[in-house]
Design an enzyme around this catalytic site. Structure first.
Site, mmCIF file in Angstrom:
data_model
loop_
_atom_site.group_PDB
_atom_site.id
_atom_site.type_symbol
_atom_site.label_atom_id
_atom_site.label_comp_id
_atom_site.label_asym_id
_atom_site.label_seq_id
_atom_site.Cartn_x
_atom_site.Cartn_y
_atom_site.Cartn_z
ATOM 1 N N SER A 1 23.047 32.719 -12.493
ATOM 2 C CA SER A 1 22.738 32.042 -10.978
ATOM 3 C C SER A 1 21.540 32.851 -10.218
ATOM 4 O O SER A 1 21.455 33.968 -10.602
ATOM 5 C CB SER A 1 23.897 31.942 -10.331
ATOM 6 O OG SER A 1 23.766 31.721 -8.879
ATOM 7 N N TYR B 1 32.220 36.225 -7.224
ATOM 8 C CA TYR B 1 31.091 35.304 -7.807
ATOM 9 C C TYR B 1 30.019 35.977 -8.215
ATOM 10 O O TYR B 1 29.415 36.210 -9.152
ATOM 11 C CB TYR B 1 30.990 34.109 -7.118
ATOM 12 C CG TYR B 1 30.059 33.142 -7.769
ATOM 13 C CD1 TYR B 1 30.535 32.023 -8.669
ATOM 14 C CD2 TYR B 1 28.682 32.832 -7.535
ATOM 15 C CE1 TYR B 1 29.638 30.995 -9.162
ATOM 16 C CE2 TYR B 1 27.843 32.169 -8.179
ATOM 17 C CZ TYR B 1 28.185 30.993 -8.937
ATOM 18 O OH TYR B 1 27.550 30.343 -9.614
#
Ligand code: NAD
Length: 265
Positions: free
Chosen positions: A150, A163
């Site tokens: 990401s 996350y």
């Protein structure tokens, strides 16, 4: 048909980016294993669509954070297709909370799926690549692993510490594997998406206000689509990228060039 004769396994492939990647790999000629954990009907629909491209596809239900289940999934995949050439470690989720309110369960769940899941699947894939050895008629590399990271591999994310920590760790998982297995011609790379329109981030795009706010972060001024990621996955899985290993490739419409500084900061 750059991936003809090869087999890919995509985790979390019945939704969003994983579904887009699985379809792109199938269109490029690969047989595809569709891993899913919930919603078997969605998985079957992707299988049926991919079979329509003239390649084979099967769906296998597995929680990627569970060692026994992951080992069974790879066993089934190899039994069906003979071997595996490409792993796309895509499954992931969010459990967001202000850090001082984050429970150990929220922390652990995200780490288990996003990070330990990638460890377990990468280990089984590498075991299969080493067992089978090179197939130069099919690909210059003995195996290819693509980790779905990401932009939060490098952009800190308040309220999403679990996350962001999982994605930062994937960078070191990916690079250490690329270093350890490069001499066995196993290539390992990460895709680092910015904002891609999927169920994981519905709240960020499902009203005009949310979308406008999101677009202030994206110089290229559009949200990404799963097929944007699919195109990159085909490139990273094919011999077109044969000299690329250990790389994090950002695909984010420029999110990581920090739009907020466009007017001088
Ligand atoms: P999504 O929610 O549509 O898909 C996630 C998939 O992972 C689903 O199929 C889900 O069932 C699966 N999954 C969750 N837990 C699992 C488990 N234990 N075992 C197996 N599968 C499991 O979201 P998405 O946006 O397609 O996300 C895919 C990946 O892309 C994730 O790793 C996510 O972190 C990453 N990503 C997404 C974006 C984005 O903007 N959408 C940006 C950067 C990174």
């Amino acid at each position: 048909m750059k991936l003809a004769g090869q087999t890919a396994l995509v985790t979390g492939a019945n939704s969003g980016i994983g579904a887009g990647v699985a379809k792109s790999l199938g269109q490029a000629g690969a047989n595809v294993v569709i891993n899913y954990v919930t919603k078997p009907d969605d998985a079957q629909a992707i299988v049926d669509e991919i079979k329509g491209y003239g390649v084979d596809a099967i769906a296998i239900q597995t929680d990627v954070s569970k060692e026994n289940q992951v080992q069974n999934m790879f066993r089934q995949a190899v039994e069906h297709f003979g071997t595996l050439d490409i792993l796309v470690n895509n499954a992931g989720l969010e459990r967001n909370a202000p850090f001082h309110e984050m429970t150990l369960q929220q922390w652990q769940f995200v780490i288990d799926v996003n990070l330990t899941g990638q460890f377990l699947c990468a280990r089984e894939a590498i075991r299969e690549f080493l067992r089978r050895g090179p197939r130069p008629d099919v690909s210059r590399a003995t195996g290819k692993i693509i980790c779905m990271s990401s932009v939060h591999e490098v952009i800190p994310w308040a309220g999403h510490v679990n996350y962001a920590s999982s994605k930062g760790a994937i960078k070191m998982l990916m690079q250490s594997l690329a270093q350890e297995y490069g001499d066995r011609q196993i290539r390992v790379n990460s895709i680092c998406p910015g904002a891609i329109q999927t169920p994981i981030n519905t709240a960020a795009w499902n009203t005009p206000q949310a979308m406008n706010s999101l677009l202030t972060l994206i110089p290229y001024n559009r949200i990404g689509k799963p097929e944007d990621i699919g195109n990159l996955a085909v490139f990273l899985a094919s011999d077109d990228s044969d000299y690329i290993t250990g790389a994090s490739i950002f695909i984010d419409g420029g999110m990581t060039v920090f739009e907020g500084f466009a007017t001088g900061g």
